[in-house]
Design a protein around this motif. Structure first.
Motif, PDB file in Angstrom:
ATOM      1  N   ALA A   9      14.015  42.926  49.889  1.00  0.00           N
ATOM      2  CA  ALA A   9      13.632  43.719  51.059  1.00  0.00           C
ATOM      3  C   ALA A   9      14.591  43.487  52.223  1.00  0.00           C
ATOM      4  O   ALA A   9      15.046  44.441  52.866  1.00  0.00           O
ATOM      5  N   LEU A  10      14.909  42.232  52.489  1.00  0.00           N
ATOM      6  CA  LEU A  10      15.829  41.927  53.591  1.00  0.00           C
ATOM      7  C   LEU A  10      17.205  42.525  53.334  1.00  0.00           C
ATOM      8  O   LEU A  10      17.834  43.081  54.241  1.00  0.00           O
ATOM      9  N   SER A  11      17.671  42.430  52.105  1.00  0.00           N
ATOM     10  CA  SER A  11      18.977  42.980  51.751  1.00  0.00           C
ATOM     11  C   SER A  11      18.995  44.500  51.921  1.00  0.00           C
ATOM     12  O   SER A  11      19.954  45.063  52.450  1.00  0.00           O
ATOM     13  N   ALA A  12      17.931  45.154  51.487  1.00  0.00           N
ATOM     14  CA  ALA A  12      17.874  46.613  51.612  1.00  0.00           C
ATOM     15  C   ALA A  12      17.859  47.043  53.073  1.00  0.00           C
ATOM     16  O   ALA A  12      18.475  48.042  53.438  1.00  0.00           O
ATOM     17  N   LEU A  13      17.176  46.295  53.917  1.00  0.00           N
ATOM     18  CA  LEU A  13      17.074  46.667  55.326  1.00  0.00           C
ATOM     19  C   LEU A  13      18.286  46.231  56.146  1.00  0.00           C
ATOM     20  O   LEU A  13      18.434  46.645  57.295  1.00  0.00           O
ATOM     21  N   ALA A  14      19.157  45.433  55.546  1.00  0.00           N
ATOM     22  CA  ALA A  14      20.328  44.902  56.265  1.00  0.00           C
ATOM     23  C   ALA A  14      21.503  45.873  56.227  1.00  0.00           C
ATOM     24  O   ALA A  14      22.650  45.474  56.119  1.00  0.00           O
ATOM     25  N   GLN A  15      21.203  47.146  56.337  1.00  0.00           N
ATOM     26  CA  GLN A  15      22.225  48.198  56.337  1.00  0.00           C
ATOM     27  C   GLN A  15      21.742  49.255  57.324  1.00  0.00           C
ATOM     28  O   GLN A  15      20.573  49.677  57.257  1.00  0.00           O
ATOM     29  N   PRO A  16      22.565  49.675  58.260  1.00  0.00           N
ATOM     30  CA  PRO A  16      22.107  50.565  59.333  1.00  0.00           C
ATOM     31  C   PRO A  16      21.423  51.858  58.877  1.00  0.00           C
ATOM     32  O   PRO A  16      20.381  52.234  59.427  1.00  0.00           O
ATOM     33  N   HIS A  17      21.958  52.539  57.864  1.00  0.00           N
ATOM     34  CA  HIS A  17      21.344  53.800  57.426  1.00  0.00           C
ATOM     35  C   HIS A  17      19.992  53.559  56.768  1.00  0.00           C
ATOM     36  O   HIS A  17      19.039  54.310  57.002  1.00  0.00           O
ATOM     37  N   ARG A  18      19.908  52.522  55.954  1.00  0.00           N
ATOM     38  CA  ARG A  18      18.635  52.235  55.284  1.00  0.00           C
ATOM     39  C   ARG A  18      17.579  51.796  56.288  1.00  0.00           C
ATOM     40  O   ARG A  18      16.414  52.195  56.189  1.00  0.00           O
ATOM     41  N   LEU A  19      17.974  50.997  57.254  1.00  0.00           N
ATOM     42  CA  LEU A  19      17.031  50.592  58.293  1.00  0.00           C
ATOM     43  C   LEU A  19      16.556  51.810  59.081  1.00  0.00           C
ATOM     44  O   LEU A  19      15.358  51.959  59.356  1.00  0.00           O
ATOM     45  N   ALA A  20      17.464  52.713  59.400  1.00  0.00           N
ATOM     46  CA  ALA A  20      17.097  53.936  60.127  1.00  0.00           C
ATOM     47  C   ALA A  20      16.144  54.799  59.302  1.00  0.00           C
ATOM     48  O   ALA A  20      15.166  55.343  59.835  1.00  0.00           O
ATOM     49  N   ILE A  21      16.421  54.939  58.014  1.00  0.00           N
ATOM     50  CA  ILE A  21      15.545  55.723  57.134  1.00  0.00           C
ATOM     51  C   ILE A  21      14.153  55.106  57.113  1.00  0.00           C
ATOM     52  O   ILE A  21      13.146  55.792  57.295  1.00  0.00           O
ATOM     53  N   TYR A  22      14.093  53.798  56.902  1.00  0.00           N
ATOM     54  CA  TYR A  22      12.788  53.130  56.810  1.00  0.00           C
ATOM     55  C   TYR A  22      12.009  53.268  58.117  1.00  0.00           C
ATOM     56  O   TYR A  22      10.830  53.617  58.114  1.00  0.00           O
ATOM     57  N   ARG A  23      12.667  53.014  59.232  1.00  0.00           N
ATOM     58  CA  ARG A  23      11.987  53.109  60.535  1.00  0.00           C
ATOM     59  C   ARG A  23      11.501  54.538  60.796  1.00  0.00           C
ATOM     60  O   ARG A  23      10.414  54.746  61.319  1.00  0.00           O
ATOM     61  N   TRP A  24      12.312  55.532  60.426  1.00  0.00           N
ATOM     62  CA  TRP A  24      11.909  56.916  60.643  1.00  0.00           C
ATOM     63  C   TRP A  24      10.726  57.277  59.763  1.00  0.00           C
ATOM     64  O   TRP A  24       9.796  57.953  60.205  1.00  0.00           O
ATOM     65  N   LEU A  25      10.741  56.810  58.509  1.00  0.00           N
ATOM     66  CA  LEU A  25       9.601  57.077  57.632  1.00  0.00           C
ATOM     67  C   LEU A  25       8.338  56.382  58.139  1.00  0.00           C
ATOM     68  O   LEU A  25       7.233  56.930  58.033  1.00  0.00           O
ATOM     69  N   LEU A  26       8.471  55.192  58.695  1.00  0.00           N
ATOM     70  CA  LEU A  26       7.317  54.525  59.305  1.00  0.00           C
ATOM     71  C   LEU A  26       6.750  55.368  60.438  1.00  0.00           C
ATOM     72  O   LEU A  26       5.533  55.502  60.585  1.00  0.00           O
ATOM     73  N   GLU A  27       7.626  55.915  61.231  1.00  0.00           N
ATOM     74  CA  GLU A  27       7.217  56.763  62.352  1.00  0.00           C
ATOM     75  C   GLU A  27       6.444  57.984  61.860  1.00  0.00           C
ATOM     76  O   GLU A  27       5.483  58.423  62.491  1.00  0.00           O
ATOM     77  N   ARG A  28       6.851  58.515  60.728  1.00  0.00           N
ATOM     78  CA  ARG A  28       6.194  59.701  60.164  1.00  0.00           C
ATOM     79  C   ARG A  28       4.801  59.385  59.634  1.00  0.00           C
ATOM     80  O   ARG A  28       3.994  60.284  59.430  1.00  0.00           O
ATOM     81  N   GLY A  29       4.526  58.132  59.354  1.00  0.00           N
ATOM     82  CA  GLY A  29       3.206  57.739  58.872  1.00  0.00           C
ATOM     83  C   GLY A  29       2.974  58.164  57.440  1.00  0.00           C
ATOM     84  O   GLY A  29       3.918  58.397  56.673  1.00  0.00           O
ATOM     85  N   PRO A  30       1.707  58.308  57.050  1.00  0.00           N
ATOM     86  CA  PRO A  30       1.369  58.632  55.664  1.00  0.00           C
ATOM     87  C   PRO A  30       1.921  59.970  55.185  1.00  0.00           C
ATOM     88  O   PRO A  30       2.063  60.188  53.993  1.00  0.00           O
ATOM     89  N   GLU A  31       2.237  60.855  56.118  1.00  0.00           N
ATOM     90  CA  GLU A  31       2.797  62.157  55.749  1.00  0.00           C
ATOM     91  C   GLU A  31       4.142  62.009  55.049  1.00  0.00           C
ATOM     92  O   GLU A  31       4.488  62.780  54.161  1.00  0.00           O
TER      93      GLU A  31
END
Length: 112
Positions: A9-31
């Protein structure tokens, strides 16, 4: 969560695009969002985005859900909760009573 899963998990998030994708999907919520929406929002080329989505999926951070010819992606919040628990479970020697809540202001927490 074990060490291997935490490192993935840490390795996957340790990249700017992947972190941005994950954070944006969190913002979108369950949708969640379709791959095209993610690309539009973050301005990633399809091939690059596919690579990053696969890395996040392999780390258990997102879940793909095929819907016809498209795939909807959702953030796996429980994975990050497990990661935070893994990182903090030994805080203050494992004695939560010793861990004080953060004081007001940046970086003024007494312990962990």
């Amino acid at each position: 969560m074990d060490t291997t899963a935490a490192l993935a998990a840490l390795s996957a998030l340790a990249q700017p695009h992947r972190l941005a994708i994950y954070r944006w999907l969190l913002e979108r919520g369950p949708e969640g969002a379709f791959a095209g929406e993610i690309a539009d929002q973050l301005g990633l080329p399809a091939t690059t985005q596919s690579f990053h989505l696969k890395a996040l999926q392999q780390a258990g951070l997102i879940r793909p859900e095929p819907q016809g010819r498209h795939i909807r992606y959702r953030a796996e919040v429980d994975t990050v909760r497990g990661l935070v628990a893994y990182l903090t479970d030994t805080c203050c020697g494992g004695d939560p009573a010793r861990c004080l809540p953060p004081a007001p202001g940046p970086s003024k927490q007494a312990c962990c």
